[in-house]
Write an enzyme that holds these catalytic residues in place. Structure first.
Site, PDB file in Angstrom:
ATOM      1  CB  SER A   8      -1.481  -0.066   1.768  1.00  0.00           C
ATOM      2  OG  SER A   8      -1.374   1.517   1.550  1.00  0.00           O
ATOM      3  CG  HIS A  32      -4.053  -1.712  -2.013  1.00  0.00           C
ATOM      4  ND1 HIS A  32      -5.083  -2.304  -1.919  1.00  0.00           N
ATOM      5  CD2 HIS A  32      -4.450  -0.726  -0.711  1.00  0.00           C
ATOM      6  CE1 HIS A  32      -5.939  -1.648  -1.299  1.00  0.00           C
ATOM      7  NE2 HIS A  32      -5.977  -0.705  -0.198  1.00  0.00           N
ATOM      8  CG  ASP A  34      -5.151   1.970   0.629  1.00  0.00           C
ATOM      9  OD1 ASP A  34      -6.203   1.617   1.132  1.00  0.00           O
ATOM     10  OD2 ASP A  34      -3.798   2.272   1.186  1.00  0.00           O
ATOM     11  CG  HIS A  65      -9.229  -0.209  -0.259  1.00  0.00           C
ATOM     12  ND1 HIS A  65      -9.109  -0.195   0.925  1.00  0.00           N
ATOM     13  CD2 HIS A  65     -10.861   0.461   0.133  1.00  0.00           C
ATOM     14  CE1 HIS A  65      -9.704  -0.343   2.271  1.00  0.00           C
ATOM     15  NE2 HIS A  65     -11.171   0.518   1.258  1.00  0.00           N
ATOM     16  CG  MET A  67     -11.740   3.197   2.054  1.00  0.00           C
ATOM     17  SD  MET A  67      -9.932   2.869   3.443  1.00  0.00           S
ATOM     18  CE  MET A  67      -8.928   3.059   2.157  1.00  0.00           C
ATOM     19  CG  MET A 140     -11.637  -3.382   5.168  1.00  0.00           C
ATOM     20  SD  MET A 140      -9.736  -2.425   4.573  1.00  0.00           S
ATOM     21  CE  MET A 140      -8.944  -1.802   6.202  1.00  0.00           C
ATOM     22  CG  ASP A 178      -5.735  -3.265   3.276  1.00  0.00           C
ATOM     23  OD1 ASP A 178      -5.260  -2.492   4.002  1.00  0.00           O
ATOM     24  OD2 ASP A 178      -6.799  -2.490   2.149  1.00  0.00           O
TER      25      ASP A 178
HETATM   26  C1  DX5 Z   1      -6.127   1.072   5.733  1.00  0.00           C
HETATM   27  C2  DX5 Z   1      -6.089   1.263   4.471  1.00  0.00           C
HETATM   28  C3  DX5 Z   1      -5.385  -0.104   4.109  1.00  0.00           C
HETATM   29  C4  DX5 Z   1      -3.034   0.261   4.589  1.00  0.00           C
HETATM   30  C5  DX5 Z   1      -2.749  -0.646   5.163  1.00  0.00           C
HETATM   31  O1  DX5 Z   1      -7.573   1.972   5.752  1.00  0.00           O
HETATM   32  O2  DX5 Z   1      -7.236   0.775   3.800  1.00  0.00           O
HETATM   33  O3  DX5 Z   1      -4.050  -0.323   2.914  1.00  0.00           O
HETATM   34  O4  DX5 Z   1      -2.830   1.116   4.310  1.00  0.00           O
HETATM   35  O5  DX5 Z   1      -1.701  -0.646   6.172  1.00  0.00           O
HETATM   36  P1  DX5 Z   1      -0.338  -1.175   6.772  1.00  0.00           P
HETATM   37  O6  DX5 Z   1      -0.519  -2.434   5.967  1.00  0.00           O
HETATM   38  O7  DX5 Z   1       0.000  -0.186   7.803  1.00  0.00           O
HETATM   39  O8  DX5 Z   1      -1.983  -1.670   8.257  1.00  0.00           O
HETATM   40 ZN    ZN Z   2      -6.346  -0.416   1.747  1.00  0.00          ZN
END
Ligand code: DX5
Ligand code: ZN
Length: 218
Positions: A8, A32, A34, A65, A67, A140, A178
């Site tokens: 990510s 990835h 976000d 992804h 959100m 998640m 994730d």
């Molecule tokens: C959180 C994101 C993730 C995040 C994961 O809302 O969707 O993709 O970047 O980061 P780590 O691997 O550090 O938990």
């Molecule tokens: Zn994510």
């Protein structure tokens, strides 16, 4: 099948993003991205002004992804960037009173593989009606919004339940996990039925991100 690793970019060095993308091009299965709107989740991240130029230098396939509320407003614009995977949250579909299955079909008609994401407080059974339409389910393993959070162990049970249902119905739907994924849990997640792991801080905060990606793959 081998576990795929999707680092990510949220944990990358934003002053030198191109350098991190070049590194990922040679080592990651997917990149990835976000996208957060401060409404569906309590944080902001980045949007088209970052993703458009990035999509020009990324040779590794992109996994975006969303959100955000009203993700469907942007499906066409994201798809035009040539993403491999595009996911949105079931919570977002519910908020706007839309059928998630129809939204998944919209994404697929535009080109990308379509994914349905759920936060840890949504029963995993809630995605069962959409397993025919989804190319993947994004489970998640932390509450969406921030990198660097601790992995929620109940995720294992959720993945096993989901995997069993996918197998029972003989569907090609994949499982992506994730949040809080690192060397301590990636192999066990794969064993539980996960096809793709997202890894932010465990990759970018490690001494040798490329070696960590390879180690996560197992
Ligand atoms: C959180 C994101 C993730 C995040 C994961 O809302 O969707 O993709 O970047 O980061 P780590 O691997 O550090 O938990
Ligand atoms: Zn994510």
């Amino acid at each position: 099948m081998q576990l795929q690793v999707a680092p990510s970019l949220l944990s990358a060095d934003f002053l030198h993003l191109e350098k991190d993308v070049q590194m990922l091009n040679g080592h990651a299965d997917l990149i990835h991205l976000d996208v957060m709107d401060g409404t569906l989740v309590p944080n902001l991240s980045f949007g088209f002004s970052i993703i458009e130029p990035l999509s020009k230098v990324a040779t590794a396939p992109l996994d975006t992804h969303l959100m955000i509320v009203h993700p469907d407003k942007y499906f066409a614009r994201f798809a035009a960037l040539g993403l491999r995977m595009l996911s949105f949250h079931l919570e977002a579909a519910r908020q706007e009173g839309r059928d998630a299955g129809e939204m998944l079909r919209e994404i697929k008609a535009l080109g990308p593989q379509a994914g349905l994401a759920i936060n840890p407080d949504i029963p995993v059974e809630d995605v069962f009606p959409y397993l025919e339409d989804a190319d993947f389910i994004l489970v998640m393993s932390v509450f969406a919004g921030f990198g660097g959070q601790a992995f929620i162990p109940e995720t294992f049970e959720r993945v096993r339940t989901l995997k069993a249902e996918i197998k029972r119905r003989k569907l090609p739907c994949k499982i992506e996990v994730d949040g809080g994924v690192g060397l301590s849990n990636a192999a066990a997640l794969h064993e539980a039925g996960v096809d793709i792991v997202v890894a932010g801080s465990s990759v970018f905060k490690s001494e040798d991100p490329a070696a960590t990606i390879a180690a996560l793959r197992g």
